[in-house]
Each structure stands twice: as structure tokens, then as C-alpha cells.
Enzyme design. Structure first.
Site, PDB file in Angstrom:
ATOM      1  N   ASN A 111      34.999   6.131  24.884  1.00 51.66           N
ATOM      2  CA  ASN A 111      36.424   6.162  24.576  1.00 51.66           C
ATOM      3  C   ASN A 111      36.863   4.816  24.005  1.00 51.66           C
ATOM      4  OD1 ASN A 111      38.658   4.627  26.277  1.00 51.66           O
ATOM      5  ND2 ASN A 111      36.919   4.962  27.667  1.00 51.66           N
ATOM      6  N   SER A 174      38.692  -3.681  30.111  1.00 47.81           N
ATOM      7  CA  SER A 174      38.598  -2.675  29.055  1.00 47.81           C
ATOM      8  C   SER A 174      38.143  -3.333  27.762  1.00 47.81           C
ATOM      9  CB  SER A 174      39.956  -2.011  28.825  1.00 47.81           C
ATOM     10  OG  SER A 174      39.918  -1.212  27.654  1.00 47.81           O
ATOM     11  N   THR A 177      41.090  -3.247  24.135  1.00 52.24           N
ATOM     12  CA  THR A 177      42.220  -4.092  23.775  1.00 52.24           C
ATOM     13  C   THR A 177      41.655  -5.436  23.352  1.00 52.24           C
ATOM     14  OG1 THR A 177      43.739  -3.004  25.318  1.00 52.24           O
ATOM     15  CG2 THR A 177      44.310  -5.230  24.603  1.00 52.24           C
ATOM     16  N   LYS A 216      39.132  -5.430  38.444  1.00 52.10           N
ATOM     17  CA  LYS A 216      38.126  -4.563  37.817  1.00 52.10           C
ATOM     18  C   LYS A 216      37.416  -5.331  36.715  1.00 52.10           C
ATOM     19  CE  LYS A 216      37.413   0.161  36.209  1.00 52.10           C
ATOM     20  NZ  LYS A 216      38.047   1.488  36.070  1.00 52.10           N
ATOM     21  N   ASN A 245      33.830  -1.360  34.813  1.00 47.48           N
ATOM     22  CA  ASN A 245      34.457  -0.607  33.740  1.00 47.48           C
ATOM     23  C   ASN A 245      33.373  -0.055  32.810  1.00 47.48           C
ATOM     24  OD1 ASN A 245      36.498   0.310  31.869  1.00 47.48           O
ATOM     25  ND2 ASN A 245      37.823  -1.331  32.597  1.00 47.48           N
TER      26      ASN A 245
END
Length: 363
Positions: A111, A174, A177, A216, A245
Site C-alpha cells: 500500500n 510509514s 509520507t 511504532k 510497520n
């Protein structure tokens, strides 16, 4: 029978574009009707982690219910906790579509959503409407892509949701970003944790209750990076870590067409890498800091192995794409059977029994 029908319904979503299928599954859950029968509670699976009593060790990772639309229905599936988000102060649409890809042969997902969510205000209103609903709901907080002060965005998340969260997760890992993972660097991480935990402490004084804050991290950190995270987590008395992650690695994938897609990869191929990182972190932070293990958990044995490698709790998400909504219940039933077979009195007794093995595995 109900679980089998739910699995068939879940697989039928594969005829749709992955993101459309995801949205349809949220729509179905909005009926409030659980598509499966959760297992009976097993007191051997219950434990207190970071001051919170978890009825079982299986949680839903952030990313599925981004906007806190169905946390209570998800809890009915058998999850011991549900983490919503990632939430940013302002709404944002995320990256261009398509941005979600199935790698069926690998039982993986890629994703590049980019923190698409409805923002603090919309989700605050929705969570407020839960009223006295029971169940553990964690809030995963992030920063807007165009933010001039990303640390300030995380502080806003703490302050905005303090009255509604059971715990917080600070998501700096993540890959979707730009520049976000730079916050894992030691100097930046120190500044972030100082600001976030100061805000938490102020809110705790006002509210009369102290909510845990988890961090995380990515599975792609170097050994030096792991050292830095561990040192700062301990120095700031962080309440716990979530490992890990999604990964930028594509090593060992069979589907070399979808493997070329940009974004973070999750699902079954992430299990070994994320578990090795988990065990390395456990050895670095010692026995007392809580760790939630995430990455490739698609069975009771996967969950048990995360716990053996040093996790207190586990979270699932991508594997549910392939296993269906019965997955949390199946994992908990399987863990109960494992405890029966091994004559173990508590799931806690499994922890760290294979941490040395997993810490020695290559990243």
C-alpha cells in the site's frame, strides 16, 4: 458454519479493486452485525500490559479502520483491542489511486495510502458517539504531509483524543509520507518523544488518568537505528513499542510484477523480518518494556512465535485479507489449544522462550 460463510464472502471481495473491496468490508461491518462467532474468553489469554487489561493478545493494527467507523463491531470479531487511524489533524486524501495492491501468490499486500483520513474533528465526533461502549480502542496518530511542524501535529493528537483513547500509538514509520521515517533518527526522535510525553503528562494531570504511549517503528532500521530507538525509548520512559510497520523490502516475493509497486509491503512475507527486529528490540530494551508484535500474523502459531520472540501482544491486518474476519477468533482458539497441548498456564509464559533464536536471524 457462520465463519465459513464469512470466509467465502471475504474471498468474494477479490473480484473488486482492493481499495473498493476494503471500503465494502467497512460498509458491511457498519450494520453492526458480527459475521463470525468469537471464541469464549480464556482466562489464560488475559494479561495486563502497560496498565491495561487485555482479554486476549490479538489486536487489529491501524490502517484498516482509519476513521474509527466500526471499532465496536471489529471488537465483536474476537479482537482483544482495535487500533484506529492513522489520524492527522487536518483531513487529507492521501496519495493518488491506485494505491493498494494484492500479491495473492505471496499472501501479501503493498500500500501507498499516505495517511488518508478524515482528520481529528470528524473522528473525534464519531468516537464521542460511542458513549459508554466497552473495549480497548487505541488511537494511532500521525502528521499531515504538508505540516510545517510535524511534532506539533503529534502533540495535537494526544491533546485532542485524550478523553477518548485507551492508549496512543505514535506512527513515525510509514514509508508513504515523505520524510516521516526521518523522525526515527535519534535527535529527532528525542525531540518528538519529549514533546509527546510532556503533552501526555499534562493531560494525565488534568484527567486524573495516565494513558500509555506506544511508538511504532519500521522493520527497515539498521542495527544502529535499533540502538537509537531503544536508547530513546528507555531514556524517555516510553510505555511500549510496536514492531513493526510495513517494509520497503521486496526480497523473496514470487509476484515480481506487483513487487514493482511503490509503497510498504505487509502480510506473510514480512513475518520473519519483523519477528527478527522484534527479538532484537526485546534484547535491547530488556524484559519490562511492553512490545506489540506486528507483521505476517496469519495463524495461532505465527502469534505464538511472535510472543516467543518477545512480544506481549500481537496485531493483525493484512493476513485478514486472505484469512477473512474469522482470523482473530481462530488465532485465539488456536492459542488456547496450544496452551492445552504444552501444559502452559498462561500465554505470558511463552514470552521470550525463543528470543535468542529470532534475534540471531538475518534481517
Amino acid at each position: 458454519m457462520i465463519g465459513r460463510l464469512a470466509g467465502i464472502a471475504s474471498r468474494s471481495l477479490f473480484v473488486f479493486d482492493p481499495e473498493i473491496a476494503h471500503n465494502l468490508s467497512i460498509t458491511a461491518l457498519k450494520t453492526g452485525i458480527s459475521p463470525v462467532c468469537p471464541p469464549k474468553p480464556d482466562p489464560r489469554l488475559t494479561q495486563t500490559v502497560a496498565g491495561i487489561r487485555f482479554e486476549n493478545p490479538v489486536g487489529l493494527a491501524a490502517g484498516y479502520d482509519k476513521n474509527a467507523e466500526v471499532p465496536d463491531t471489529l471488537l465483536k470479531l474476537g479482537f482483544g483491542h482495535v487500533e484506529v487511524g492513522t489520524l492527522t489533524p487536518k483531513p487529507q486524501v492521501g496519495n493518488d489511486k491506485p494505491r493498494l495492491f494484492r500479491l495473492v501468490e505471496d499472501r501479501a499486500v503493498i500500500n501507498r495510502f499516505g495517511f488518508n483520513n478524515q482528520g481529528h474533528d470528524a473522528v473525534f465526533a464519531r468516537l464521542s458517539a460511542r458513549g459508554d461502549s466497552k473495549g480497548i480502542v487505541g488511537i494511532n496518530i500521525g502528521a499531515n504531509k504538508d505540516s510545517a511542524d510535524r511534532i506539533a501535529d503529534y502533540v495535537l493528537g494526544i491533546r485532542r483524543f485524550y478523553s477518548l483513547a485507551t492508549y496512543f500509538t505514535v506512527n513515525i514509520s510509514s514509508p508513504n509520507t515523505p520524510g516521516l521515517r526521518d523522525l526515527q533518527a535519534r535527535e529527532s526522535l528525542a525531540a518528538l518523544l519529549s514533546a509527546v510525553l510532556a503533552a501526555r503528562n499534562e493531560e494525565a494531570d488534568r484527567a486524573g488518568k495516565r494513558l500509555p504511549v506506544f511508538l511504532k517503528i519500521a522493520p527497515d532500521l539498521t542495527e544502529e537505528g535499533l540502538d537509537d530507538v531503544a536508547a530513546e525509548a528507555l531514556a524517555h520512559e516510553l510505555d511500549g513499542l510496536i514492531v513493526s510497520n510495513t517494509t520497503l523490502s521486496r526480497e523473496g516475493l514470487k509476484d515480481q510484477v506487483q513487487a514493482k509497486q511503490a509503497g510498504g509491503m505487509s502480510g506473510a512475507p514480512l513475518f520473519a523480518k519483523s519477528t527478527a527486529v522484534l527479538a532484537r528490540m526485546r534484547k535491547r530494551v530488556g524484559p519490562h518494556l511492553p512490545i506489540i508484535g506486528v507483521g505476517g500474523v496469519g495463524s495461532a502459531e505465527n502469534a505464538a512465535e511472535k510472543i516467543r520472540a518477545g512480544a506481549d501482544l500481537v496485531q493483525v491486518y493484512s493476513c485478514m485479507v486472505y484469512e477473512g474476519p474469522a482470523l482473530p477468533g481462530n488465532i485465539n482458539r488456536g492459542l488456547s489449544k496450544l496452551l492445552d497441548h504444552d501444559g502452559v498456564a498462561s500465554i505470558r509464559d511463552l514470552r521470550d522462550t525463543r528470543v535468542d533464536y529470532w534475534a540471531a536471524q538475518p534481517l
